[in-house]
Motif scaffolding. Structure first.
Motif, PDB file in Angstrom:
ATOM      1  N   ALA A  29       0.817  -1.215   0.000  1.00  0.00           N
ATOM      2  CA  ALA A  29       0.000   0.000   0.000  1.00  0.00           C
ATOM      3  C   ALA A  29       0.850   1.264   0.000  1.00  0.00           C
ATOM      4  CB  ALA A  29      -0.930   0.003   1.212  1.00  0.00           C
ATOM      5  N   LEU A  30       2.089   1.168   0.492  1.00  0.00           N
ATOM      6  CA  LEU A  30       2.963   2.321   0.571  1.00  0.00           C
ATOM      7  C   LEU A  30       4.145   2.148  -0.370  1.00  0.00           C
ATOM      8  CD1 LEU A  30       3.015   2.795   4.458  1.00  0.00           C
ATOM      9  CD2 LEU A  30       1.601   4.006   2.796  1.00  0.00           C
ATOM     10  N   ALA A  31       4.716   3.267  -0.778  1.00  0.00           N
ATOM     11  CA  ALA A  31       5.876   3.235  -1.667  1.00  0.00           C
ATOM     12  C   ALA A  31       7.075   3.822  -0.944  1.00  0.00           C
ATOM     13  CB  ALA A  31       5.584   4.026  -2.941  1.00  0.00           C
ATOM     14  N   SER A  32       8.248   3.219  -1.163  1.00  0.00           N
ATOM     15  CA  SER A  32       9.451   3.758  -0.544  1.00  0.00           C
ATOM     16  C   SER A  32       9.882   5.021  -1.277  1.00  0.00           C
ATOM     17  CB  SER A  32      10.574   2.715  -0.584  1.00  0.00           C
ATOM     18  OG  SER A  32      10.884   2.374  -1.921  1.00  0.00           O
ATOM     19  N   GLY A  33      10.664   5.857  -0.581  1.00  0.00           N
ATOM     20  CA  GLY A  33      11.166   7.078  -1.191  1.00  0.00           C
ATOM     21  C   GLY A  33      10.274   8.278  -1.017  1.00  0.00           C
ATOM     22  N   LEU A  34       9.162   8.116  -0.314  1.00  0.00           N
ATOM     23  CA  LEU A  34       8.293   9.258  -0.027  1.00  0.00           C
ATOM     24  C   LEU A  34       7.559   9.017   1.285  1.00  0.00           C
ATOM     25  CD1 LEU A  34       5.059   8.460  -0.682  1.00  0.00           C
ATOM     26  CD2 LEU A  34       5.938   8.522  -3.009  1.00  0.00           C
ATOM     27  N   VAL A  35       7.096  10.116   1.880  1.00  0.00           N
ATOM     28  CA  VAL A  35       6.373  10.046   3.149  1.00  0.00           C
ATOM     29  C   VAL A  35       4.894  10.281   2.863  1.00  0.00           C
ATOM     30  CG1 VAL A  35       6.256  10.866   5.524  1.00  0.00           C
ATOM     31  CG2 VAL A  35       8.405  11.056   4.259  1.00  0.00           C
ATOM     32  N   ALA A  36       4.078   9.260   3.093  1.00  0.00           N
ATOM     33  CA  ALA A  36       2.641   9.367   2.871  1.00  0.00           C
ATOM     34  C   ALA A  36       1.953   9.887   4.130  1.00  0.00           C
ATOM     35  CB  ALA A  36       2.066   8.009   2.472  1.00  0.00           C
ATOM     36  N   GLN A  37       0.688  10.250   3.992  1.00  0.00           N
ATOM     37  CA  GLN A  37      -0.048  10.813   5.119  1.00  0.00           C
ATOM     38  C   GLN A  37      -0.135   9.834   6.280  1.00  0.00           C
ATOM     39  OE1 GLN A  37      -4.057  12.064   4.225  1.00  0.00           O
ATOM     40  NE2 GLN A  37      -4.248  13.246   6.114  1.00  0.00           N
ATOM     41  N   ALA A  38      -0.328   8.553   5.982  1.00  0.00           N
ATOM     42  CA  ALA A  38      -0.431   7.559   7.056  1.00  0.00           C
ATOM     43  C   ALA A  38       0.856   7.502   7.872  1.00  0.00           C
ATOM     44  CB  ALA A  38      -0.746   6.189   6.465  1.00  0.00           C
ATOM     45  N   GLU A  39       1.987   7.627   7.199  1.00  0.00           N
ATOM     46  CA  GLU A  39       3.266   7.589   7.902  1.00  0.00           C
ATOM     47  C   GLU A  39       3.485   8.856   8.723  1.00  0.00           C
ATOM     48  OE1 GLU A  39       5.741   5.004   4.630  1.00  0.00           O
ATOM     49  OE2 GLU A  39       4.910   6.953   4.101  1.00  0.00           O
ATOM     50  N   VAL A  51      16.593  11.351  13.390  1.00  0.00           N
ATOM     51  CA  VAL A  51      15.813  10.405  12.586  1.00  0.00           C
ATOM     52  C   VAL A  51      14.948  11.161  11.578  1.00  0.00           C
ATOM     53  CG1 VAL A  51      14.042   8.613  12.613  1.00  0.00           C
ATOM     54  CG2 VAL A  51      15.788   8.643  14.392  1.00  0.00           C
ATOM     55  N   LEU A  52      14.320  12.248  12.019  1.00  0.00           N
ATOM     56  CA  LEU A  52      13.471  13.035  11.121  1.00  0.00           C
ATOM     57  C   LEU A  52      14.293  13.678  10.006  1.00  0.00           C
ATOM     58  CD1 LEU A  52      11.116  14.776  13.718  1.00  0.00           C
ATOM     59  CD2 LEU A  52      10.707  12.682  12.418  1.00  0.00           C
ATOM     60  N   LEU A  53      15.483  14.166  10.335  1.00  0.00           N
ATOM     61  CA  LEU A  53      16.354  14.743   9.307  1.00  0.00           C
ATOM     62  C   LEU A  53      16.760  13.696   8.276  1.00  0.00           C
ATOM     63  CD1 LEU A  53      18.643  17.109  11.394  1.00  0.00           C
ATOM     64  CD2 LEU A  53      17.329  17.775   9.383  1.00  0.00           C
ATOM     65  N   LYS A  54      17.025  12.481   8.738  1.00  0.00           N
ATOM     66  CA  LYS A  54      17.391  11.407   7.813  1.00  0.00           C
ATOM     67  C   LYS A  54      16.239  11.100   6.864  1.00  0.00           C
ATOM     68  CE  LYS A  54      17.741   7.230   9.484  1.00  0.00           C
ATOM     69  NZ  LYS A  54      18.271   6.035  10.194  1.00  0.00           N
ATOM     70  N   ILE A  55      15.023  11.056   7.406  1.00  0.00           N
ATOM     71  CA  ILE A  55      13.854  10.808   6.562  1.00  0.00           C
ATOM     72  C   ILE A  55      13.696  11.918   5.535  1.00  0.00           C
ATOM     73  CG2 ILE A  55      11.329  10.687   6.550  1.00  0.00           C
ATOM     74  CD1 ILE A  55      11.482   9.301   9.274  1.00  0.00           C
ATOM     75  N   ASP A  56      13.840  13.169   5.971  1.00  0.00           N
ATOM     76  CA  ASP A  56      13.636  14.295   5.058  1.00  0.00           C
ATOM     77  C   ASP A  56      14.683  14.310   3.948  1.00  0.00           C
ATOM     78  OD1 ASP A  56      12.030  16.808   4.612  1.00  0.00           O
ATOM     79  OD2 ASP A  56      14.037  17.671   4.699  1.00  0.00           O
ATOM     80  N   GLU A  57      15.926  14.058   4.308  1.00  0.00           N
ATOM     81  CA  GLU A  57      16.988  14.086   3.303  1.00  0.00           C
ATOM     82  C   GLU A  57      16.795  12.999   2.255  1.00  0.00           C
ATOM     83  OE1 GLU A  57      21.880  14.058   2.996  1.00  0.00           O
ATOM     84  OE2 GLU A  57      20.890  13.848   4.935  1.00  0.00           O
ATOM     85  N   ARG A  58      16.371  11.814   2.699  1.00  0.00           N
ATOM     86  CA  ARG A  58      16.244  10.691   1.774  1.00  0.00           C
ATOM     87  C   ARG A  58      14.953  10.733   0.957  1.00  0.00           C
ATOM     88  NH1 ARG A  58      19.574   6.413   3.329  1.00  0.00           N
ATOM     89  NH2 ARG A  58      18.767   5.332   1.485  1.00  0.00           N
ATOM     90  N   THR A  59      14.021  11.598   1.332  1.00  0.00           N
ATOM     91  CA  THR A  59      12.753  11.672   0.588  1.00  0.00           C
ATOM     92  C   THR A  59      12.513  13.053  -0.010  1.00  0.00           C
ATOM     93  OG1 THR A  59      11.459  12.303   2.554  1.00  0.00           O
ATOM     94  CG2 THR A  59      11.719   9.940   2.122  1.00  0.00           C
TER      95      THR A  59
END
Length: 333
Positions: free
Chosen positions: A146-156, A182-190
């Motif tokens: 249901a989710l795709a890697s490389g982006l942050v969906a609303q559910a996440e 952790v949040l910075l890592k998510i933002d940089e990678r997406t």
């Protein structure tokens, strides 16, 4: 987990491949009958969860309730998760650093939500489960496709918000450095993905909370600091991007939640003349967090939109937060 000690009815379920509603009713009587959930009972439930391939809809809520009761309420003082219990739960649900199932992930978050206080690394472990999904496409969040890697969906985003809000608990008000990383890592990678607009808002508010509170601002509760503001999502078509939306109207709303170091200093001076100690504390942390920002934002690359919004917020709140930050703040209007 050691040798499991089960009652005869519970032990009988280990040979079955299915847990039915009547089994859950029996387990509820066995586990909660004496009002105490023991570690042995919690381990037995984990064993059942692992061996039964077909589980009724009543199983996940019962499993989560029972294990949460053991982790959060069976040690004194109730509501405070010990380091030992936190380590035990992480060991029990981890497979190569990742939670194995959605039920166990929900258990992890529910434990955080029910606790008044928990070890900092416990919250970080929960955040990392979301990071595994959005960065690497791994973990229980990806089951079913249901989710795709490389982006942050609303559910996440909502799951991240639940985790951060839960760890606010009893005294854990400001976002911590390890949470921010952790949040910075998510933002940089997406940053190049089509992230849900709610991610931009949560990221900026969370990192700003960490930096501003480290610089001496009085932290609002996490519920207030991270609350969702719909006006930051619904922009005029002529105004593009979260950065423009924040500048056009969201900045003042975010800042209303914080009291400046000057306000705090005056209050402390009126109460007990302790402003000097507070100023020394703010100055020490200020330098450290300025260096942290410089190391993590815009290194050898253009600023991402979320980073521009974050720096604009910091610049608006306190242009003199630290001299070392001036070159970085000069990159935004």
């Amino acid at each position: 987990m050691g040798e499991l000690i089960m009652s005869a009815p519970v032990a009988g379920l280990t040979s079955k491949s299915r847990i039915a509603a009547e089994d859950v009713a029996m387990l509820r009587h066995e586990v909660f009958g004496d009002g105490v959930v023991t570690r042995g009972e919690a381990e037995a439930l984990f064993a059942l969860d692992a061996t039964a391939k077909d589980k009724c809809q009543e199983w996940p809520p019962f499993f989560i309730e029972a294990v949460t009761d053991y982790i959060v309420h069976q040690e004194k003082p109730s509501g405070y998760i010990s380091q030992d219990n936190a380590d035990w739960l992480i060991r029990t649900i981890s497979r190569d650093g990742m939670v194995d199932s959605r039920t166990e992930l929900e258990l992890l978050v529910h434990v955080l939500e029910q606790a008044k206080s928990s070890p900092a690394q416990f919250c970080v472990y929960a955040l990392e489960q979301v990071a595994h999904a959005v960065i690497d496409g791994k973990g229980p969040l990806m089951l079913g496709g249901a989710l795709a890697s490389g982006l942050v969906a609303q559910a996440e985003v909502e799951l991240l918000r639940r985790i951060l809000h839960a760890h606010g608990g009893d005294g854990n008000i400001a976002i911590t450095r390890v949470e921010a990383e952790v949040l910075l890592k998510i933002d940089e990678r997406t940053a190049q993905g089509q992230n849900d607009p709610s991610w931009n808002e949560l990221f900026v508010k969370a990192i700003a909370n960490f930096v501003m509170c480290s610089a001496g601002y009085e932290a609002p509760t996490r519920d207030v600091a991270l609350r969702h503001d719909a006006f930051l999502e619904h922009a005029d078509p002529e105004i593009g991007g979260f950065f423009s939306r924040m500048i056009s109207g969201g900045l003042a709303g975010i800042m209303e939640a914080y009291r400046s170091p000057g306000d705090i200093e005056a209050e402390w001076e009126a109460k007990n003349r302790a402003a000097e100690a507070l100023a020394r504390r703010a100055e020490t942390i200020d330098a450290g967090e300025a260096g942290w920002l410089i190391e993590h934002i815009g290194v050898d690359r253009p600023l991402y939109e979320n980073e521009r919004a974050l720096l604009t917020l910091i610049k608006h709140a306190s242009p003199e937060i630290h001299p070392a930050l001036r070159p970085l703040l000069a990159k935004v209007a």
